[in-house]
Write a protein that holds these residues in place. Structure first.
Motif, short mmCIF file in Angstrom:
data_model
loop_
_atom_site.label_atom_id
_atom_site.label_comp_id
_atom_site.label_asym_id
_atom_site.label_seq_id
_atom_site.Cartn_x
_atom_site.Cartn_y
_atom_site.Cartn_z
N GLY A 158 -7.43 1.20 10.03
CA GLY A 158 -7.77 2.41 9.29
C GLY A 158 -7.14 3.67 9.84
N ASP A 159 -6.89 3.73 11.17
CA ASP A 159 -6.34 4.95 11.75
C ASP A 159 -5.13 4.69 12.65
N LEU A 160 -4.57 3.47 12.58
CA LEU A 160 -3.42 3.15 13.41
C LEU A 160 -2.31 2.51 12.57
N SER A 161 -1.09 2.91 12.86
CA SER A 161 0.07 2.28 12.25
C SER A 161 1.12 2.13 13.33
N ILE A 162 1.31 0.90 13.82
CA ILE A 162 2.25 0.62 14.90
C ILE A 162 3.28 -0.38 14.42
N ASN A 163 4.55 0.02 14.44
CA ASN A 163 5.65 -0.89 14.12
C ASN A 163 5.39 -1.62 12.81
N ARG A 164 5.08 -0.85 11.77
CA ARG A 164 4.66 -1.44 10.50
C ARG A 164 5.77 -2.22 9.79
N GLU A 165 7.01 -2.05 10.24
CA GLU A 165 8.11 -2.80 9.63
C GLU A 165 8.35 -4.14 10.31
N ALA A 166 7.53 -4.47 11.31
CA ALA A 166 7.70 -5.71 12.07
C ALA A 166 7.50 -6.93 11.17
N PRO A 167 8.15 -8.04 11.50
CA PRO A 167 7.97 -9.25 10.68
C PRO A 167 6.57 -9.84 10.77
N VAL A 168 5.89 -9.61 11.88
CA VAL A 168 4.51 -10.07 12.02
C VAL A 168 3.61 -8.84 12.04
N LEU A 169 2.74 -8.73 11.05
CA LEU A 169 1.92 -7.53 10.93
C LEU A 169 0.45 -7.93 10.96
N VAL A 170 -0.26 -7.42 11.97
CA VAL A 170 -1.70 -7.67 12.09
C VAL A 170 -2.44 -6.51 11.45
N MET A 171 -3.49 -6.82 10.68
CA MET A 171 -4.22 -5.75 9.99
C MET A 171 -5.62 -6.24 9.64
N THR A 172 -6.46 -5.28 9.27
CA THR A 172 -7.76 -5.68 8.73
C THR A 172 -7.55 -6.16 7.30
N THR A 173 -8.44 -7.01 6.85
CA THR A 173 -8.33 -7.55 5.49
C THR A 173 -8.37 -6.44 4.45
N GLU A 174 -9.13 -5.39 4.74
CA GLU A 174 -9.22 -4.26 3.80
C GLU A 174 -7.87 -3.57 3.63
N ILE A 175 -7.12 -3.45 4.72
CA ILE A 175 -5.79 -2.82 4.63
C ILE A 175 -4.88 -3.65 3.73
N PHE A 176 -4.94 -4.98 3.88
CA PHE A 176 -4.10 -5.83 3.02
C PHE A 176 -4.52 -5.69 1.56
N ARG A 177 -5.82 -5.63 1.31
CA ARG A 177 -6.30 -5.42 -0.06
C ARG A 177 -5.73 -4.12 -0.63
N ASN A 178 -5.76 -3.05 0.20
CA ASN A 178 -5.24 -1.76 -0.25
C ASN A 178 -3.75 -1.84 -0.56
N MET A 179 -3.03 -2.60 0.25
CA MET A 179 -1.60 -2.79 -0.01
C MET A 179 -1.37 -3.43 -1.38
N LEU A 180 -2.21 -4.41 -1.70
CA LEU A 180 -2.05 -5.12 -2.97
C LEU A 180 -2.26 -4.19 -4.16
N TYR A 181 -3.09 -3.15 -3.98
CA TYR A 181 -3.33 -2.17 -5.04
C TYR A 181 -2.29 -1.04 -5.01
N GLY A 182 -1.52 -0.93 -3.93
CA GLY A 182 -0.66 0.24 -3.73
C GLY A 182 0.55 0.27 -4.65
N GLU A 183 1.11 1.47 -4.78
CA GLU A 183 2.35 1.67 -5.52
C GLU A 183 3.47 1.85 -4.50
N PHE A 184 4.57 1.15 -4.72
CA PHE A 184 5.66 1.21 -3.74
C PHE A 184 6.99 1.40 -4.45
N GLU A 185 7.89 2.04 -3.74
CA GLU A 185 9.27 2.06 -4.22
C GLU A 185 9.84 0.65 -4.07
N GLU A 186 10.73 0.29 -4.97
CA GLU A 186 11.22 -1.09 -5.02
C GLU A 186 11.81 -1.54 -3.69
N PHE A 187 12.51 -0.65 -3.00
CA PHE A 187 13.16 -1.04 -1.75
C PHE A 187 12.23 -0.93 -0.56
#
Length: 909
Positions: free
Chosen positions: A88-117
């Motif tokens: 909820g308040d940390l973002s470390i190396n978010r482009e890494a191939p292995v990304l650890v997160m809370t399940t809620e963050i992943f849910r939010n990603m699924l709802y998010g809007e992103f640029e294609e690239f």
């Protein structure tokens, strides 16, 4: 295909090999196995596999603390550059191939809007849902279901769960909503568990040799012989719980340490530490190692400890672990426990929820706990989750689970829980404002409905409804059969027929009344007339001994008493002599000739009502009565001949004829027809009731979804089904009530607040603190109070609309703790802050971190003023400092990225 020996230097268990085979096949996997059996290895394999394919792998956990722990573990295992962290308040190396997160963050990603690239889901090979049994959690369960429903079908789902009783239903559901899924279900424990019961006398084996029931030598407590059931003061004698020091000493004697000692209250954990202040469980060298690590902690975290007794206990190998302690202190306890330096941790059950702290022994101090619904016994899954912490793989050959005798629970209850099956997963899915806005932003209404109906609850319901539909089909068949039997019956005619029968019954009752009245009126006249009637006269009598039928008879003899006729000796048409009272005579026939009875020999009879059968000598007289009766009507009582009685009899005759002419009468058995009709009505009502329940269950979530749409339209978040700017802002928020928080942020009331007061208001509207007897010496500022007064009106508007649709989403507006937030934001020292409140340090950290989470989200609400966004940044910076901020080893938060979900930031384009 990966060579497993390159990655795992030890032989794998059969269930691990089976799960790896399923992952290699490209299928999703549901793995259920006991706690501590090695499920995490499957997640690690999926990571190795993803890295070998140069793909991404997400590892999700239900708790931020667990995500932090997994991040540290994976950094050590896979390397710092390959692992990132999102909470909820940390973002470390978010482009890494292995990304650890809370399940809620992943849910939010699924709802998010992103640029294609810049879509983080591109090249996502698999997502590992650790602790998937958290779907049962009432607060977090919806997040898990949304995650599985919206996860891209190209991505493997690897669901790791503790043992559940309906794993096949979970697998079938994921297969239905996501894609081909393999179930790997294992009950294997690499370290077997031995269940032990501890009473005030010591340790005893709890289960029998087969592990199927209570051990024969494990006695159920009973009051000692010779003692009364009640003590001197009238209290029932109850068993004593073994003292904590006694239990720990017994564990130490049997080499059963280290242990996690579960106590279901924070105060209980801390009190247990104090109760054994004279006990040391570590060697001199171990105490030195603890002291060295503790000194480093205190040097780096000067304000990081509230009570000295925690430090002193730590040096003796004893600690407590609960939500009231600082996260940094809990991390220190976890680290020392994993190193084997701490021998006993007194912990609340939150420790059983995924944190990697296995022990040789777990002690469960009580088998019941307090909940919001009251006091209850532990669920079997709760007991198994805590039990599963016992037995360290690679260190212990045997794990131990110790349950204690308490005042209310003993060996019987412990053995039942120890041998019970785990609870099933149930659906906690419920629509929220955020879900509605995010679905309508991405899909039309029909697609949104389809997605809502993909929930686990709908799936379980469909299975239940198939059984219900079988019942309905059987009811329909019964109904068709009954209607076929009664197809020629008009129920309108049946009602008329029933009314006629009821009327006939009533008229017959009235006839009996008229007959009785007539009989009473004529009885005296007949009695008087009997004085003038000779022996041998013909009469009609009615007596109980003759079944109350009217019987033609002749008078044989009158018996007097005080010059009055006491009784009559009569001979009946059936050749019976009977002694009757005068009142039994119902008709006399003075116009008929008497019968000569001189030759009739009368029997000797002594009491009224006596009956004697006649002989051959009396038979001719009976025959004579019969001859006359055939010629004249001797069977009609005289009262039947009265005008009223005759009229009533005719009415009844007419009614009988009318009833006989009814079409329904031809059916024959009207009682059976009545039963048929009642059964038809009952079946029709049952079908309506069952269909109503089916419809209610099937559409419950969708009905709530549409009700939320109406509320969102009312407050301008939607224009019909299109999101407005207000709706987009509300949809960017993650809280228990997104609408309420969003409306407050957009109201303008917060724009003029300084950063400390803004932080205080944010806490008040988004954080609920459920602790008893809360107090705080810091009072809110006048400006905060003014804003509260303004917001109260808005709160009432939202509450009114929610109540109209029976929506129970909480609307927080609590003033009690706002002073803590604003004072901390103004630079108040931590120790001083904690000294001025009843809250534990852990509670204050949680409140501040939740406030930080919402302050962070303000930047992504497009309708919020830039002025408020800037103040939110300042407020965030002022309160996100130690011990509220994460430990230093978790690096720094990126300034320009929303950890909740990386959305398109229109301001930066």
């Amino acid at each position: 295909m990966l060579n497993l020996k390159e990655y795992f230097s030890f032989p794998l268990d059969p269930f691990q090999i089976e799960a790896i085979k399923a992952i290699n096949s490209g299928n999703s996997v549901v793995l259920t196995a006991p706690t501590g059996s090695g499920k995490t290895l499957i997640g690690e394999f999926a990571i190795y596999r993803g890295l070998s394919h140069e793909s991404r792998v997400f590892y999700t956990t239900p708790l931020k603390a667990l995500s932090n722990q997994k991040f540290r573990d994976f950094v050590n295992q896979f390397g710092e550059k390959k692992v990132g962290l999102l909470t909820g308040d940390l973002s470390i190396n978010r482009e890494a191939p292995v990304l650890v997160m809370t399940t809620e963050i992943f849910r939010n990603m699924l709802y998010g809007e992103f640029e294609e690239f810049d879509d983080p889901l591109v090249n996502l090979e698999s997502v590992i849902l650790d602790e998937c049994h958290y779907m049962n959690d009432p607060q977090r369960g919806t997040v898990w279901e949304e995650t599985i429903i919206h996860c891209p079908s190209r991505t493997q789902i690897i669901a790791l769960s503790a043992t559940i009783s309906n794993a096949d239903q979970l697998q079938n559901w994921i297969e239905k909503v996501h894609g081909p899924t393999v179930l790997v279900n294992s009950a294997y424990r690499p370290v077997p568990l031995d269940f032990i019961f501890c009473s005030a006398k010591g340790l005893h084996p709890l289960l029998n040799n087969k592990g199927s029931g209570i051990h024969p030598n494990c006695k159920i407590w009973r009051a000692p012989k010779g003692q009364k059931k009640k003590g001197k003061v009238g209290r029932i004698i109850q068993p004593k719980s073994p003292p904590i020091g006694f239990v720990i000493s017994k564990l130490a004697e049997r080499n059963m340490l280290p242990a996690i000692y579960f106590i279901f209250s924070r105060r209980g954990c801390d009190k247990a530490v104090e109760n054994i202040k004279d006990l040391s469980l570590v060697s001199y060298s171990e105490a030195n190692l603890i002291s060295q690590r503790l000194n480093i902690y205190l040097k780096n975290n000067a304000d990081g400890i509230k009570d000295k007794f925690h430090c002193e206990a730590l040096k003796r190998g004893i600690a407590s672990h609960h939500a009231g302690l600082l996260p940094a202190w809990k991390e220190l306890v976890e680290e020392l426990f994993q190193q084997g330096l701490i021998k006993v941790v007194f912990a609340t059950e939150t420790l059983s929820a995924g944190i990697n702290m296995p022990a040789r022994t777990t002690v469960i101090s009580t088998l019941s706990k307090r909940t919001e619904e009251g006091h209850r016994l532990l669920f079997s899954s709760e007991f198994l989750q805590m039990s599963g912490r016992a037995g360290r793989r690679g260190k212990d050959s045997q794990g131990y689970v110790v349950t204690l005798q308490t005042r209310f629970e003993g060996a019987k209850e412990a053995s039942i829980l120890a041998t019970s099956q785990p609870n099933p997963l149930v659906s906690q899915f419920t629509p929220s404002y955020g879900m509605v806005l995010n679905l309508l932003q991405n899909y039309n209404l029909d697609k949104s409905r389809e997605l809502v109906k993909r929930s686990f609850g709908s799936f379980l319901y469909s299975e239940e409804s198939s059984e219900e539909k079988i019942i309905l089909d059987n009811l329909d068949k019964d109904l068709i059969e009954l209607k076929k039997i009664t197809e020629n019956i008009s129920w309108k005619d049946f009602d008329a027929y029933e009314k006629l029968k009821s009327r006939l019954k009533e008229e017959r009752r009235l006839l009996r009344i008229l007959e009785k009245q007539a009989a009473e009126k004529l009885s005296e006249e007949i009695t008087n007339a009997l004085n003038f009637i000779k022996d041998g006269s013909l009469i009609s009598i009615k007596a109980p001994q003759l079944n109350r039928k009217v019987v033609p008879s002749l008078i044989c003899k009158k018996i007097y008493e005080s010059k009055k006729i006491k009784s009559l000796l009569c001979l009946t048409i059936d050749n019976l002599f009977i002694l009757i009272k005068p009142s039994c005579v119902v008709n006399i026939f003075p116009d008929l000739d008497d019968i000569d009875i001189l030759k009739l020999e009368e029997p000797k009879m002594n009491f009224s009502g006596e009956v004697v059968r006649g002989d051959n000598e009396s038979k001719p007289f009976a025959n004579k009565i019969s001859e006359i009766s055939e010629k004249y009507d001797l069977r009609t009582p005289q009262y039947d001949l009265t005008k009223e009685v005759l009229a009533q009899q005719q009415l009844i005759t007419n009614l009988d004829e009318t009833i006989a002419e009814q079409p329904v009468h031809r059916f024959g058995d009207s009682k059976k027809l009545k039963k048929y009709r009642k059964r038809i009505i009952d079946i029709e009502q049952e079908i309506i009731m069952r269909n109503s329940l089916l419809e209610d269950k099937e559409n419950h979530n969708w009905r709530k979804f549409t009700d939320l749409i109406k509320i969102l339209n009312h407050f301008g978040c939607l224009n019909d089904l299109e999101l407005t700017e207000v709706g987009q802002s509300v949809g960017a928020i993650r809280s228990e009530n997104e609408l309420w928080v969003g409306l407050v942020l957009l109201s303008g009331y917060l724009d003029d607040l300084d950063p400390p007061d803004l932080a205080a208001i944010i806490q008040a509207i988004c954080v609920d603190v459920r602790r008893p007897n809360i107090w705080c010496n810091f009072k809110p500022s006048l400006k905060v109070i003014e804003v509260f007064n303004e917001l109260e009106g808005l709160r009432k508007l939202v509450a009114s609309k929610q109540n109209k649709f029976y929506i129970d989403t909480p609307i927080f507006l609590e003033t009690e703790l706002t002073g803590i937030i604003s004072e901390w934001a103004r630079g108040r020292k931590w120790k001083e802050l904690i000294f001025n409140t009843s809250l534990d340090e852990g509670d204050v950290v949680r409140i501040l971190r939740r406030s930080i989470d919402v302050l962070n989200q303000i930047q992504y609400c497009i309708g919020v003023s830039n002025r408020l966004k800037n103040k939110a940044k300042l407020a965030l910076k002022s309160i996100n400092r130690f011990p509220v901020s994460e430990s230093n080893d978790l690096l720094k938060v990126a300034d320009n990225i929303n950890p909740a979900t990386k959305r398109i930031d229109n301001n930066s384009l």
